[in-house]
Design an enzyme around this catalytic site. Sequence first.
Site, PDB file in Angstrom:
ATOM      1  N   ALA A 181       0.823  -1.210   0.000  1.00 36.06           N
ATOM      2  CA  ALA A 181       0.000   0.000   0.000  1.00 36.06           C
ATOM      3  C   ALA A 181       0.853   1.254   0.000  1.00 36.06           C
ATOM      4  O   ALA A 181       1.938   1.290   0.574  1.00 36.06           O
ATOM      5  CB  ALA A 181      -0.922   0.002   1.222  1.00 36.06           C
ATOM      6  N   CYS A 182       0.337   2.299  -0.652  1.00 34.53           N
ATOM      7  CA  CYS A 182       0.925   3.633  -0.572  1.00 34.53           C
ATOM      8  C   CYS A 182      -0.218   4.637  -0.462  1.00 34.53           C
ATOM      9  O   CYS A 182      -1.340   4.256  -0.109  1.00 34.53           O
ATOM     10  CB  CYS A 182       1.838   3.917  -1.763  1.00 34.53           C
ATOM     11  N   SER A 183       0.007   5.886  -0.767  1.00 36.35           N
ATOM     12  CA  SER A 183      -1.026   6.905  -0.574  1.00 36.35           C
ATOM     13  C   SER A 183      -2.178   6.766  -1.558  1.00 36.35           C
ATOM     14  O   SER A 183      -3.331   6.583  -1.167  1.00 36.35           O
ATOM     15  CB  SER A 183      -0.422   8.304  -0.690  1.00 36.35           C
ATOM     16  N   LEU A 224      -4.045   4.209   0.633  1.00 36.87           N
ATOM     17  CA  LEU A 224      -4.473   4.494   2.001  1.00 36.87           C
ATOM     18  C   LEU A 224      -5.388   5.707   2.080  1.00 36.87           C
ATOM     19  O   LEU A 224      -6.086   5.901   3.083  1.00 36.87           O
ATOM     20  CB  LEU A 224      -3.250   4.660   2.894  1.00 36.87           C
TER      21      LEU A 224
END
Length: 239
Positions: A181-183, A224
């Site tokens: 996951a990232c932004s 996220l």
Amino acid sequence: MIIEIDLVMLTTAVYQPCLFLSCPYNLSVSKPCMASKFASNAFYTSGLCLTVKRRSGHLSTVISAATKTAKTAADEEWKIKRQFLLNKKVRSVEVNEAFRLQKENGYVILDVRREGEYKDYHPEGAINVEIYRLIKDWTAWDIARRAAFAFFGIFAGTEENPQFVEDVRSKLAKNSKIIVACSAGGTMKPTPNLPEGQQSRSLIAAYLLALDGYTTLLHLEGGLYAWNKAGLPVEDGED
């Protein structure tokens, strides 16, 4: 001395320094220009240029040049990375499915954002290994990169974390079930405007881990941002 450096690809950190500055210097960034060929290892620029100048004001020749090194795996073309991920059957999951897999199927959420972003908030139980980190060193080249980021109003310039895979290995075994996951998340799904989808930190991370032999990898669609928007559990601070 004046040194002009091509900074077009700076933000993907594909350049490395071979500058040797033995005197105090000032830094400034100019608009696109063409450098003169002052020495046998001088070069022409085609984009934004950084000028490094003796504080005394005296000018001399270019003493060395920043050159393009071989690409790292993270720098590979997105089209190639995407096809590799598809071949390895890495699929994307929406946030609610990711939450269920975390709670019911033993998946670990690997948050690859910068440490500061992770500390602001992250899914409960998530592990953080940043794929891009703040520029750490203060060599002439690192100062040049900071100045280039600042030119665009970015005062926290980043570079690829060369220990990313090694750091993940220290926290997660190869048989771990991982949701990366990232932004924003990016996507592998084609759209009319983006026929190859959209690259992101989490997809680059999934690619590097798949190359390293991790076999159970998922990618968080929407990132996220979508997780937080859906009201799923988050916490702050260290893991």
